[in-house]
Design a protein around this motif. Structure first.
Motif, PDB file in Angstrom:
ATOM      1  N   VAL A 214      37.702  42.663  44.855  1.00 33.28           N
ATOM      2  CA  VAL A 214      39.021  42.954  44.315  1.00 33.28           C
ATOM      3  C   VAL A 214      38.759  44.041  43.274  1.00 33.28           C
ATOM      4  CG1 VAL A 214      40.964  42.068  42.987  1.00 33.28           C
ATOM      5  CG2 VAL A 214      39.907  40.640  44.752  1.00 33.28           C
ATOM      6  N   GLU A 215      39.292  45.238  43.532  1.00 27.43           N
ATOM      7  CA  GLU A 215      38.986  46.393  42.699  1.00 27.43           C
ATOM      8  C   GLU A 215      40.234  46.981  42.061  1.00 27.43           C
ATOM      9  OE1 GLU A 215      36.806  49.182  45.086  1.00 27.43           O
ATOM     10  OE2 GLU A 215      35.107  47.819  45.317  1.00 27.43           O
ATOM     11  N   TYR A 216      40.080  47.367  40.810  1.00 26.80           N
ATOM     12  CA  TYR A 216      41.183  47.981  40.064  1.00 26.80           C
ATOM     13  C   TYR A 216      41.481  49.356  40.634  1.00 26.80           C
ATOM     14  CZ  TYR A 216      43.976  49.578  36.128  1.00 26.80           C
ATOM     15  OH  TYR A 216      44.986  50.049  35.344  1.00 26.80           O
TER      16      TYR A 216
ATOM     17  N   LEU B 120      46.783  41.443  39.667  1.00 29.09           N
ATOM     18  CA  LEU B 120      45.464  40.817  39.762  1.00 29.09           C
ATOM     19  C   LEU B 120      45.514  39.407  40.346  1.00 29.09           C
ATOM     20  CD1 LEU B 120      42.425  40.781  39.330  1.00 29.09           C
ATOM     21  CD2 LEU B 120      42.851  40.121  36.939  1.00 29.09           C
ATOM     22  N   ASP B 121      46.399  38.557  39.858  1.00 35.24           N
ATOM     23  CA  ASP B 121      46.450  37.179  40.358  1.00 35.24           C
ATOM     24  C   ASP B 121      46.727  37.133  41.859  1.00 35.24           C
ATOM     25  OD1 ASP B 121      45.893  36.167  37.858  1.00 35.24           O
ATOM     26  OD2 ASP B 121      47.980  35.694  37.384  1.00 35.24           O
ATOM     27  N   THR B 122      47.610  37.990  42.325  1.00 29.21           N
ATOM     28  CA  THR B 122      47.929  38.036  43.746  1.00 29.21           C
ATOM     29  C   THR B 122      46.733  38.538  44.546  1.00 29.21           C
ATOM     30  OG1 THR B 122      50.256  38.431  43.239  1.00 29.21           O
ATOM     31  CG2 THR B 122      49.516  39.007  45.465  1.00 29.21           C
ATOM     32  N   ALA B 123      46.077  39.576  44.069  1.00 26.30           N
ATOM     33  CA  ALA B 123      44.905  40.112  44.767  1.00 26.30           C
ATOM     34  C   ALA B 123      43.794  39.072  44.870  1.00 26.30           C
ATOM     35  CB  ALA B 123      44.400  41.368  44.060  1.00 26.30           C
ATOM     36  N   LEU B 124      43.547  38.345  43.794  1.00 24.49           N
ATOM     37  CA  LEU B 124      42.519  37.300  43.824  1.00 24.49           C
ATOM     38  C   LEU B 124      42.899  36.173  44.789  1.00 24.49           C
ATOM     39  CD1 LEU B 124      41.590  37.159  40.045  1.00 24.49           C
ATOM     40  CD2 LEU B 124      40.140  37.989  41.929  1.00 24.49           C
ATOM     41  N   LYS B 125      44.173  35.817  44.834  1.00 27.56           N
ATOM     42  CA  LYS B 125      44.637  34.785  45.759  1.00 27.56           C
ATOM     43  C   LYS B 125      44.422  35.236  47.201  1.00 27.56           C
ATOM     44  CE  LYS B 125      48.863  32.280  47.046  1.00 27.56           C
ATOM     45  NZ  LYS B 125      49.114  32.778  48.390  1.00 27.56           N
ATOM     46  N   ILE B 126      44.799  36.457  47.515  1.00 24.98           N
ATOM     47  CA  ILE B 126      44.628  37.000  48.861  1.00 24.98           C
ATOM     48  C   ILE B 126      43.148  37.053  49.228  1.00 24.98           C
ATOM     49  CG2 ILE B 126      44.865  39.126  50.216  1.00 24.98           C
ATOM     50  CD1 ILE B 126      47.538  39.561  48.699  1.00 24.98           C
ATOM     51  N   ALA B 127      42.310  37.469  48.285  1.00 26.45           N
ATOM     52  CA  ALA B 127      40.868  37.540  48.539  1.00 26.45           C
ATOM     53  C   ALA B 127      40.275  36.158  48.775  1.00 26.45           C
ATOM     54  CB  ALA B 127      40.173  38.231  47.361  1.00 26.45           C
ATOM     55  N   ARG B 128      40.693  35.175  47.999  1.00 26.08           N
ATOM     56  CA  ARG B 128      40.192  33.801  48.186  1.00 26.08           C
ATOM     57  C   ARG B 128      40.602  33.252  49.553  1.00 26.08           C
ATOM     58  NH1 ARG B 128      41.721  33.036  42.326  1.00 26.08           N
ATOM     59  NH2 ARG B 128      39.734  32.911  41.230  1.00 26.08           N
ATOM     60  N   GLU B 129      41.794  33.597  50.004  1.00 25.74           N
ATOM     61  CA  GLU B 129      42.244  33.139  51.323  1.00 25.74           C
ATOM     62  C   GLU B 129      41.472  33.836  52.436  1.00 25.74           C
ATOM     63  OE1 GLU B 129      46.433  33.997  51.166  1.00 25.74           O
ATOM     64  OE2 GLU B 129      46.865  32.221  49.932  1.00 25.74           O
TER      65      GLU B 129
END
Length: 111
Positions: free
Chosen positions: A33-35, A77-86
């Protein structure tokens, strides 16, 4: 003599993986997950970005990215991390799944 400015520190990348970082195969079964600026983040792997529908697409150079493409591939960020975890448990490498890699690492075999 003028004072030196105070440096700032900010995170720009998170690594998301189902394999422990000590596993030799973890880099292959990881995504980032990159800025990407403007308080937005991208879920990336091997030059591709994950969109909000869970599909990967090539990330072209900035001047070629359309607003519609950016809207589907940039997140808070929270959405990106959620998508990455899924997405992390679904990664495959040369036909091997995350479950295969975890099982083989406990057996002592390499993937």
């Amino acid at each position: 003599m003028s004072e030196q400015p105070e440096p700032t520190v900010r995170p720009t990348r998170y690594v998301v993986s189902c394999l422990p970082e000590t596993n030799d195969n973890a880099p292959h079964f990881s995504l980032n997950v990159e800025y990407r600026g403007r308080d937005l983040w991208a879920v990336v792997r091997h030059g591709s970005c994950l969109n909000s529908a869970g599909r990967w697409s090539y990330e072209s150079i900035p001047s070629e990215r359309e607003d519609e493409w950016l809207a589907e591939h940039r997140f808070e960020l929270d959405t990106a991390l959620k998508i990455a975890r899924e997405a992390a448990p679904t990664l495959t490498v040369n036909g091997y799944t995350v479950a295969d890699a975890l099982r083989r690492s406990t057996d002592g075999a390499e993937v």
